[in-house]
Design an enzyme around this catalytic site. Structure first.
Site, PDB file in Angstrom:
ATOM      1  CD  GLU A 262      -9.516   4.495   6.280  1.00 19.95           C
ATOM      2  OE1 GLU A 262      -9.521   5.392   7.123  1.00 19.95           O
ATOM      3  OE2 GLU A 262      -8.517   3.912   5.888  1.00 19.95           O
TER       4      GLU A 262
ATOM      5  CD  GLN B 166      -2.908  -1.087   2.378  1.00 24.90           C
ATOM      6  OE1 GLN B 166      -3.070  -2.119   2.997  1.00 24.90           O
ATOM      7  NE2 GLN B 166      -3.503   0.035   2.720  1.00 24.90           N
TER       8      GLN B 166
ATOM      9  NE  ARG C 123     -13.861   0.411   3.323  1.00 21.81           N
ATOM     10  CZ  ARG C 123     -14.180  -0.096   2.147  1.00 21.81           C
ATOM     11  NH1 ARG C 123     -14.076  -1.366   1.930  1.00 21.81           N
ATOM     12  NH2 ARG C 123     -14.601   0.686   1.185  1.00 21.81           N
ATOM     13  CB  CYS C 124     -10.671   2.618  10.621  1.00 19.08           C
ATOM     14  SG  CYS C 124      -9.380   2.081  11.725  1.00 19.08           S
TER      15      CYS C 124
END
Ligand code: CDP
Length: 807
Positions: free
Chosen positions: A760, A237, A384-385
């Site tokens: 997110e 990423q 996902r935050c």
């Protein structure tokens, strides 16, 4: 103007710029199976590596014997910690300032920890080799329960830290303690609690889960001995950060390391950190001179790469009897597993958990976090935050519902009473953040009106009465959640990774025919950056989005960026893209002025080019300016049209949203039905509404999974009992509810295009909505808080514990 001259609307529509539901350009290849993922890479002579892993959660490694493995046809090498010590790579630094074993060095500290790396001519031979490696273990008592980690007689996990009572984030209180992090005014908060009419206190756990992207973590490392260059294709990423980390730990010159992230099949935080597989594949390639591929399987991914959450939050709220909150006190016990490998900005051992005051105007608050070691896999990534924000949102949103219950007040009404008001922005929170913009009351009221909140509460009251009369065995819950995210890490004043400020970057190069390429420091793992980044450029410089190719993920071509996670791409790279485009536009204006023989100041921007003020027929399109940039620029000006921007944001962005989940639960079976889920998101200026909707659908599906069953669970011996998709809840279209999405638009005042992140938000806001729905359903039976995940069995057990069975 004749009939064929396009109207302003047609010219604007032709650009497919910001606000357009442009179709995802990357889907052309993805939907035809033509994506190019790491495992698609097949290089001549490529070898394959695989791990011997520990069956024990805690054991001494007495010996490792690879002789029999080396006799397996195709097996070329068995690498152990002893091998890695010869190149000083038996341990590696973590992003959190700790160190982590690459291969077991004397001990194993979690089940499936990497013990030896077998290199072979193909994957099957490597697997056969693994089964022949003989490891002698002496089991040690495992430490699984985080609440026992700091007991006086708790086993010593990290013998390498013996005697070190100071860690990367200050003093350690115990041999299994990592750090204590405190924020806020303790005295003022304690005083608020002493004066409060009403207080609540609850231990709210957010269980351990895992990002589980469909494509697992993998890499191919290829070392060219002649050139001394190492090329790594990987599921990264943040490719530039990986390049710098490899340069630092392998002591290779950074210009001789090429990191390439091709198409990546989901990241969700799992692909931010560095894993032993990368190091072992690189060492194996350096030793053999051949490319080496490492691809983990599902069980390895779930049990050994970065987990998420595992926060145990003792939450206290002080309030007046009218329901005005006066203080918040939170203590977190953070289970980090065997090594502190959390992926947070360096100075933030608990990420941005201090956003825990949420959307409410708390006059004072105090937070303390104790990080501890246990015999579990390391990690602690932002699944996902933004860093630990979903834990914070869950903590405060459950806390507010519990307070509402104690006050006998409606949870939506309690929230409306305590929201930060529109006129209070920019708002300084009690725990130190400056919220950029928000309009919470409007969003909440829109949600309540759309779903007919009052009507739903009436129906619930009737159902409860019917339940009490014995006419139904079904209970109904309304899960309200109002969240504030903090995304866009981040400003160099408070965010860095290993000392590198968390800016992001974009380089735009326009070609003579009015086309161009934009290279960006982020890396899409499915979010559609190729589509949306071109839309920003289209609006900014008036060339159709289709004319702009977007490239990410190659450290040799993209400008240095800190990558994609924590919904930082739009707040940081999105701003860099707009700023680079504006530099191009400024030069384009000079070229247009020269060609139109007017002063620059006499020109005004008009959708897709410049026109002379008051003389609209005298104009030059951006397409024509591109051509002119390569043959007739003003005297003294360099030819060409390109620009680079490195954007250091002045602040984070603070998206928010109002969610509600309507759920029925059958108390005899625990089976739930999600009747309705409505999600209103405000992410400021919306670049692509269709992509936003897709992001919200995806995030809500993950939130549903986490709240309703997804979990990395250990037994008392430290065995992972949810190590495959047979046990780890991965919802399919069959289980996934229907999502209703909506929005308001409150632009960020400091972002060049007013955009905030969104990817997110649905996970952050979704989890408390589901959990509040379950808890709200049971609340009239005397329950205060039921821990997640809320699968059928746990719902049934909750009903049983509340004594709703006659027998
Ligand atoms: O960092 P990440 O890409 O995961 O998250 P993001 O910045 O929230 O962006 C996710 C996707 O939503 C990207 O394709 C963005 O361009 C898009 N988006 C948008 O269209 N409008 C916004 N205001 C925010 C994001």
């Amino acid at each position: 103007m004749n009939d064929l001259t396009p109207t302003r609307e047609q010219r604007e529509a032709a650009l497919e710029g910001m606000g357009c539901k442009r179709k995802r350009v990357e889907d052309v290849r993805f939907t035809q199976g033509k994506g190019n993922y790491v495992d698609d890479l097949k290089l001549p002579g490529m070898l394959h590596g695989d791990f011997v892993r520990s069956p024990h959660a805690h054991a001494r490694v007495k010996s490792i014997n690879g002789d029999a493995a080396l006799k397996v046809p195709g097996v070329l090498a068995v690498i152990t910690a002893e091998t890695l010590k010869t190149v000083n790579l038996a341990w590696m630094p973590t992003l959190a300032g700790d160190v982590q074993m690459v291969l077991a060095d004397g001990k194993v500290l979690f089940q499936n920890q990497e013990v030896a790396f077998v290199v072979a001519t193909d994957r099957y031979a490597a697997d056969d080799g693994i089964n022949k490696v003989v490891v002698e273990y002496e089991p040690l008592p495992p430490l699984i329960d985080p609440f026992k980690a700091m007991d006086a007689d708790a086993p010593v996990l990290r013998e390498d830290l013996a005697g070190k009572m100071t860690g990367a984030h200050g003093p350690r209180k115990h041999h299994n303690h990592i750090f204590e992090w405190t924020v806020g005014d303790k005295d003022l908060t304690d005083a608020a609690f002493r004066k409060a009419d009403v207080t609540i206190k609850e231990m709210i756990s957010y269980h351990r889960t895992h990002p589980s992207p469909l494509e697992t973590c993998q890499c191919v490392c290829s070392f060219d001995k002649i050139r001394g260059e190492l090329t790594i294709w990987g599921t990264f990423q943040a490719p530039h950060v990986i390049r710098t980390v490899v340069a630092l730990i392998a002591k290779l010159p950074e210009q001789k390391i090429h990191v390439i992230s091709p198409d990546v099949g989901g990241g969700f935080g799992n692909k931010v950190g560095a894993y032993p597989g990368y190091i072992c594949a690189a060492v194996a390639s350096i030793v053999t001179g051949k490319p080496v591929k490492w691809v983990e399987d599902r069980i390895e991914n779930l049990t050994a790469t970065s987990f998420a959450r595992d926060y145990h939050m003792t939450t206290e709220i002080a309030s007046t009897k009218e329901g005005k909150v006066t203080g918040l006190r939170v203590h977190v016990l953070a289970d980090h597993g065997a090594f502190d490998a959390c992926a947070d900005p360096s100075k933030w051992p608990a990420g941005f958990f201090n956003i825990v005051t949420g959307s409410y105007d708390f006059p004072t608050a105090h937070l303390s976090v104790d990080g501890i070691y246990t015999n579990k896999a390391p990690g602690g990534v932002a699944y996902r935050c933004s860093f630990r924000v979903t834990e914070a949102a869950y903590c405060i949103e459950r806390g507010m519902d519990i307070l509402a219950q104690k006050l006998g007040m409606d949870p939506a009404e309690l929230r409306l009473r305590n929201f930060i008001k529109k006129e209070q922005f920019p708002y300084h929170s009690a725990l130190g953040w400056e919220y950029d913009s928000g309009d919470y009351h409007t969003a909440m009221k829109k949600m309540m009106d759309t779903v007919d909140y009052a009507g739903l509460r009436k129906e619930q009251a009737e159902k409860r009465a019917a339940f009490k009369r014995g006419e139904t065995r079904e209970i109904m819950g309304l899960g309200v959640s109002f969240f504030t995210e903090i995304v866009g890490a981040g400003p160099s004043k408070n965010c860095d990774i290993l000392g590198i400020a968390m800016f992001d970057s974009c380089e735009i190069r326009l070609h003579p025919t009015g086309a161009g390429i934009a290279r960006v420091g982020t890396k899409s793992t499915g979010q559609g950056h190729e589509t949306t980044w071109a839309q920003i450029i289209a609006t900014e410089i008036g060339l159709p989005a289709d004319n702009i190719m977007v490239e990410e993920g190659n450290t040799d071509t993209a400008p240095y960026g800190l990558g994609t996670y924590g919904s930082r791409s739009t707040p940081v790279a999105g701003a860099a893209i707009a700023m680079a485009a504006r530099k191009i536009k400024a030069k384009a204006q000079m070229i247009a002025a020269y060609k139109l023989e007017v002063h620059e100041g006499d020109l005004e921007w008009d959708i897709d080019g410049f026109r002379v003020k008051g003389l609209p027929e005298k104009a030059m399109s951006m397409k024509d300016i591109c051509w002119a940039a390569y043959n007739s620029v003003p005297p003294g000006m360099e030819p060409g049209l390109e620009a680079v921007s490195y954007y250091d944001p002045p602040n984070m962005t603070y998206p928010f949203g109002a969610y509600i989940c309507v759920m029925n639960i059958d108390v005899d079976t625990g089976v739930y039905t999600i009747r309705r889920f409505y999600a209103l998101d405000d992410c400021g200026t919306r670049i692509n509404p269709m992509i936003i909707e897709g992001q919200v659908h995806g995030g809500l599906t993950e939130a549903f999974a986490i709240a309703m069953g997804q979990e990395i669970r250990y037994d008392d011996e430290g065995n992972v009992v949810t190590g495959s998709f047979m046990d780890f809840f991965m919802p399919t279209a069959v289980e996934t509810p229907h999502w209703e999405t909506d929005f308001t638009v409150t632009p960020s005042p400091h972002h060049p295009i007013g955009a905030k992140g969104v990817g997110e938000s649905p996970n952050v806001g979704g989890v408390p909505a589901f959990s509040n729905a379950v808890n709200d359903a049971f609340s009239f039976l005397g329950s205060t808080h039921i821990q997640m995940p809320h699968d059928f069995w746990r719902n049934w057990k909750a009903a049983k514990n509340l004594g709703v069975f006659a027998a």
